[in-house]
Write a protein that holds these residues in place. Structure first.
Motif, PDB file in Angstrom:
ATOM      1  N   TRP A  74       0.838  -1.313   0.004  1.00 55.77           N
ATOM      2  CA  TRP A  74      -0.074   0.216  -0.088  1.00 55.77           C
ATOM      3  C   TRP A  74       0.849   1.416   0.015  1.00 55.77           C
ATOM      4  CZ3 TRP A  74      -4.838  -0.575  -1.250  1.00 55.77           C
ATOM      5  CH2 TRP A  74      -5.447  -1.893  -1.006  1.00 55.77           C
ATOM      6  N   ASN A  75       1.909   1.340   0.712  1.00 57.69           N
ATOM      7  CA  ASN A  75       2.881   2.615   0.854  1.00 57.69           C
ATOM      8  C   ASN A  75       4.117   2.447  -0.396  1.00 57.69           C
ATOM      9  OD1 ASN A  75       4.418   0.647   1.463  1.00 57.69           O
ATOM     10  ND2 ASN A  75       4.418   1.511   3.828  1.00 57.69           N
ATOM     11  N   ASN A  76       4.008   1.425  -1.104  1.00 59.41           N
ATOM     12  CA  ASN A  76       5.003   1.383  -2.324  1.00 59.41           C
ATOM     13  C   ASN A  76       6.368   1.674  -1.777  1.00 59.41           C
ATOM     14  OD1 ASN A  76       5.269   0.957  -4.985  1.00 59.41           O
ATOM     15  ND2 ASN A  76       5.810   3.230  -5.472  1.00 59.41           N
ATOM     16  N   ASP A  77       6.741   0.938  -0.666  1.00 57.24           N
ATOM     17  CA  ASP A  77       8.280   0.775  -0.155  1.00 57.24           C
ATOM     18  C   ASP A  77       8.914  -0.253  -0.616  1.00 57.24           C
ATOM     19  OD1 ASP A  77       6.940  -1.192   1.438  1.00 57.24           O
ATOM     20  OD2 ASP A  77       7.695  -0.020   3.336  1.00 57.24           O
ATOM     21  N   GLY A  78       8.144  -1.445  -1.234  1.00 59.83           N
ATOM     22  CA  GLY A  78       8.956  -2.737  -1.565  1.00 59.83           C
ATOM     23  C   GLY A  78       8.928  -3.636  -0.639  1.00 59.83           C
ATOM     24  N   ALA A  79       8.543  -3.362   0.594  1.00 62.01           N
ATOM     25  CA  ALA A  79       8.805  -4.207   1.553  1.00 62.01           C
ATOM     26  C   ALA A  79       7.414  -4.389   2.392  1.00 62.01           C
ATOM     27  CB  ALA A  79       9.499  -3.612   2.850  1.00 62.01           C
ATOM     28  N   TYR A  80       7.117  -5.737   2.826  1.00 61.21           N
ATOM     29  CA  TYR A  80       5.744  -6.104   3.448  1.00 61.21           C
ATOM     30  C   TYR A  80       5.915  -5.765   4.792  1.00 61.21           C
ATOM     31  CZ  TYR A  80       3.047  -8.950   6.452  1.00 61.21           C
ATOM     32  OH  TYR A  80       1.912  -9.260   7.222  1.00 61.21           O
ATOM     33  N   GLN A  81       4.826  -5.018   5.305  1.00 60.37           N
ATOM     34  CA  GLN A  81       4.503  -4.654   6.599  1.00 60.37           C
ATOM     35  C   GLN A  81       3.212  -5.244   6.990  1.00 60.37           C
ATOM     36  OE1 GLN A  81       5.158  -1.422   4.594  1.00 60.37           O
ATOM     37  NE2 GLN A  81       7.078  -1.984   5.269  1.00 60.37           N
ATOM     38  N   ALA A  82       2.907  -5.600   8.608  1.00 59.50           N
ATOM     39  CA  ALA A  82       1.960  -6.508   8.992  1.00 59.50           C
ATOM     40  C   ALA A  82       0.756  -5.461   8.647  1.00 59.50           C
ATOM     41  CB  ALA A  82       1.997  -6.176  10.519  1.00 59.50           C
ATOM     42  N   GLY A  83      -0.403  -6.024   8.137  1.00 59.79           N
ATOM     43  CA  GLY A  83      -1.643  -5.607   7.451  1.00 59.79           C
ATOM     44  C   GLY A  83      -1.820  -5.542   6.274  1.00 59.79           C
ATOM     45  N   GLU A  84      -0.728  -5.833   5.430  1.00 57.27           N
ATOM     46  CA  GLU A  84      -0.592  -5.828   4.055  1.00 57.27           C
ATOM     47  C   GLU A  84      -0.936  -7.090   3.643  1.00 57.27           C
ATOM     48  OE1 GLU A  84       2.233  -2.045   2.877  1.00 57.27           O
ATOM     49  OE2 GLU A  84       3.153  -4.173   2.983  1.00 57.27           O
ATOM     50  N   GLU A  85      -1.130  -8.246   4.063  1.00 56.70           N
ATOM     51  CA  GLU A  85      -1.475  -9.395   3.657  1.00 56.70           C
ATOM     52  C   GLU A  85      -3.028  -9.507   3.132  1.00 56.70           C
ATOM     53  OE1 GLU A  85      -2.447  -9.548   7.720  1.00 56.70           O
ATOM     54  OE2 GLU A  85      -0.344  -9.297   6.602  1.00 56.70           O
ATOM     55  N   ILE A  86      -3.246 -10.374   2.119  1.00 56.63           N
ATOM     56  CA  ILE A  86      -4.719 -10.709   1.617  1.00 56.63           C
ATOM     57  C   ILE A  86      -5.204 -11.859   2.204  1.00 56.63           C
ATOM     58  CG2 ILE A  86      -6.178 -10.941  -0.167  1.00 56.63           C
ATOM     59  CD1 ILE A  86      -4.274  -8.997  -1.563  1.00 56.63           C
ATOM     60  N   VAL A  87      -6.031 -12.267   3.105  1.00 50.49           N
ATOM     61  CA  VAL A  87      -6.740 -13.374   3.492  1.00 50.49           C
ATOM     62  C   VAL A  87      -7.233 -14.004   2.349  1.00 50.49           C
ATOM     63  CG1 VAL A  87      -8.191 -14.462   4.991  1.00 50.49           C
ATOM     64  CG2 VAL A  87      -7.144 -12.453   6.033  1.00 50.49           C
ATOM     65  N   PRO A  88      -6.907 -15.170   1.977  1.00 49.99           N
ATOM     66  CA  PRO A  88      -7.209 -15.935   0.797  1.00 49.99           C
ATOM     67  C   PRO A  88      -8.531 -16.231   0.924  1.00 49.99           C
ATOM     68  CG  PRO A  88      -5.749 -17.377   1.828  1.00 49.99           C
ATOM     69  CD  PRO A  88      -5.792 -16.038   2.786  1.00 49.99           C
ATOM     70  N   SER A  89      -9.526 -15.942  -0.049  1.00 49.94           N
ATOM     71  CA  SER A  89     -10.931 -16.495  -0.386  1.00 49.94           C
ATOM     72  C   SER A  89     -11.063 -16.550  -1.888  1.00 49.94           C
ATOM     73  CB  SER A  89     -11.968 -15.531   0.205  1.00 49.94           C
ATOM     74  OG  SER A  89     -11.883 -14.467  -0.124  1.00 49.94           O
ATOM     75  N   VAL A  90     -12.214 -16.964  -2.337  1.00 42.74           N
ATOM     76  CA  VAL A  90     -12.614 -16.710  -3.448  1.00 42.74           C
ATOM     77  C   VAL A  90     -12.439 -15.483  -4.331  1.00 42.74           C
ATOM     78  CG1 VAL A  90     -14.354 -17.341  -5.441  1.00 42.74           C
ATOM     79  CG2 VAL A  90     -13.978 -18.836  -3.439  1.00 42.74           C
ATOM     80  N   THR A  91     -13.167 -14.449  -3.618  1.00 40.76           N
ATOM     81  CA  THR A  91     -13.217 -13.232  -4.111  1.00 40.76           C
ATOM     82  C   THR A  91     -12.703 -12.096  -3.065  1.00 40.76           C
ATOM     83  OG1 THR A  91     -15.180 -13.517  -5.439  1.00 40.76           O
ATOM     84  CG2 THR A  91     -14.585 -11.345  -5.355  1.00 40.76           C
ATOM     85  N   GLU A  92     -11.815 -11.211  -3.348  1.00 44.35           N
ATOM     86  CA  GLU A  92     -11.431 -10.203  -2.476  1.00 44.35           C
ATOM     87  C   GLU A  92     -11.786  -8.866  -2.984  1.00 44.35           C
ATOM     88  OE1 GLU A  92      -9.620 -10.952   0.324  1.00 44.35           O
ATOM     89  OE2 GLU A  92      -9.399 -13.057  -0.482  1.00 44.35           O
ATOM     90  N   VAL A  93     -12.528  -8.261  -2.020  1.00 44.85           N
ATOM     91  CA  VAL A  93     -12.950  -6.692  -2.154  1.00 44.85           C
ATOM     92  C   VAL A  93     -12.097  -6.021  -1.059  1.00 44.85           C
ATOM     93  CG1 VAL A  93     -14.736  -5.070  -2.134  1.00 44.85           C
ATOM     94  CG2 VAL A  93     -15.343  -7.032  -2.932  1.00 44.85           C
ATOM     95  N   VAL A  94     -11.073  -5.213  -1.769  1.00 45.96           N
ATOM     96  CA  VAL A  94     -10.138  -4.656  -1.041  1.00 45.96           C
ATOM     97  C   VAL A  94     -10.384  -3.193  -0.991  1.00 45.96           C
ATOM     98  CG1 VAL A  94      -7.642  -4.538  -0.490  1.00 45.96           C
ATOM     99  CG2 VAL A  94      -8.639  -6.365  -1.320  1.00 45.96           C
ATOM    100  N   LYS A  95     -10.282  -2.376   0.228  1.00 43.40           N
ATOM    101  CA  LYS A  95     -10.260  -1.241   0.417  1.00 43.40           C
ATOM    102  C   LYS A  95      -9.198  -0.607   1.318  1.00 43.40           C
ATOM    103  CE  LYS A  95     -15.450  -1.129  -0.120  1.00 43.40           C
ATOM    104  NZ  LYS A  95     -16.877  -0.609   0.518  1.00 43.40           N
ATOM    105  N   HIS A  96      -8.720   0.456   0.840  1.00 41.93           N
ATOM    106  CA  HIS A  96      -7.520   0.809   2.033  1.00 41.93           C
ATOM    107  C   HIS A  96      -7.426   2.336   1.467  1.00 41.93           C
ATOM    108  CE1 HIS A  96      -3.520   1.361   3.594  1.00 41.93           C
ATOM    109  NE2 HIS A  96      -3.857  -0.031   4.292  1.00 41.93           N
ATOM    110  N   ALA A  97      -7.033   3.074   2.640  1.00 42.60           N
ATOM    111  CA  ALA A  97      -6.740   4.681   2.351  1.00 42.60           C
ATOM    112  C   ALA A  97      -5.615   4.731   1.448  1.00 42.60           C
ATOM    113  CB  ALA A  97      -6.579   5.273   3.772  1.00 42.60           C
ATOM    114  N   ILE A  98      -5.698   5.574   0.726  1.00 42.91           N
ATOM    115  CA  ILE A  98      -4.606   5.911  -0.284  1.00 42.91           C
ATOM    116  C   ILE A  98      -3.401   6.620   0.430  1.00 42.91           C
ATOM    117  CG2 ILE A  98      -3.646   7.410  -2.084  1.00 42.91           C
ATOM    118  CD1 ILE A  98      -6.456   7.124  -3.188  1.00 42.91           C
ATOM    119  N   GLU A  99      -2.085   5.661   0.509  1.00 41.70           N
ATOM    120  CA  GLU A  99      -1.023   6.108   1.145  1.00 41.70           C
ATOM    121  C   GLU A  99       0.024   6.371   0.051  1.00 41.70           C
ATOM    122  OE1 GLU A  99       0.828   3.402   4.088  1.00 41.70           O
ATOM    123  OE2 GLU A  99      -1.434   2.579   4.378  1.00 41.70           O
ATOM    124  N   SER A 100      -0.026   5.711  -1.042  1.00 38.46           N
ATOM    125  CA  SER A 100       0.858   6.108  -2.130  1.00 38.46           C
ATOM    126  C   SER A 100       0.153   6.177  -3.406  1.00 38.46           C
ATOM    127  CB  SER A 100       1.975   5.000  -2.096  1.00 38.46           C
ATOM    128  OG  SER A 100       2.645   5.116  -3.473  1.00 38.46           O
TER     129      SER A 100
END
Length: 146
Positions: A74-100
């Motif tokens: 989300w912040n385009n820093d090229g590194a994973y931070q906690a909370g950036e994972e996607i919990v797997p399911s058939v369909t993902e609707v993802v909403k997140h504040a624009i950081e980058s």
């Protein structure tokens, strides 16, 4: 007529059970920061928006088992931070504040919907499973790589 309604109800139950099984069989490996790498399948999106929220719909492909590496930088820093994972399911609707204004979506996805997000570019070249995309109402979109 009664047997038809029972058949319809049974069909709904089987469909729901199938979806649950697919989601349950794709439980990610225990989240460890070092398991989220950047050298894998990905989609890169850039928006002209500077505030508001990203809103993205993703459909996971089941041609390969889930390796637990689905995440969004989300912040385009090229590194994973906690909370950036996607919990797997058939369909993902993802909403997140624009950081980058640029985000990278890691993982192998079959379908991408990202409309009305003022996208300026979309790089889909490194997501080989992607068969369908809907990027409508992005009038600023000038770069599309597939």
């Amino acid at each position: 007529m009664k047997s038809f309604s029972k058949l319809a109800e049974l069909t709904k139950i089987i469909f729901a059970a199938t979806l649950c099984f697919m989601a349950a069989s794709n439980v990610p490996i225990a989240a460890q920061e070092n398991q989220y790498v950047v050298e894998e399948n990905r989609i890169v999106l850039t928006t002209a928006k500077t505030s508001g929220k990203w809103k993205i719909l993703l459909l996971v492909t089941y041609s390969e088992p889930d390796d637990g590496h689905r995440w969004i930088d989300w912040n385009n820093d090229g590194a994973y931070q906690a909370g950036e994972e996607i919990v797997p399911s058939v369909t993902e609707v993802v909403k997140h504040a624009i950081e980058s204004q640029t985000i990278t979506i890691y993982g192998n996805y079959k379908y991408l919907l990202c409309s009305n997000m003022e996208l300026t570019s979309a790089d889909l070249k490194k997501c080989p499973a992607l068969t369908t995309m809907n990027l409508t109402r992005n009038l600023e979109l000038t770069k599309l790589r597939k």
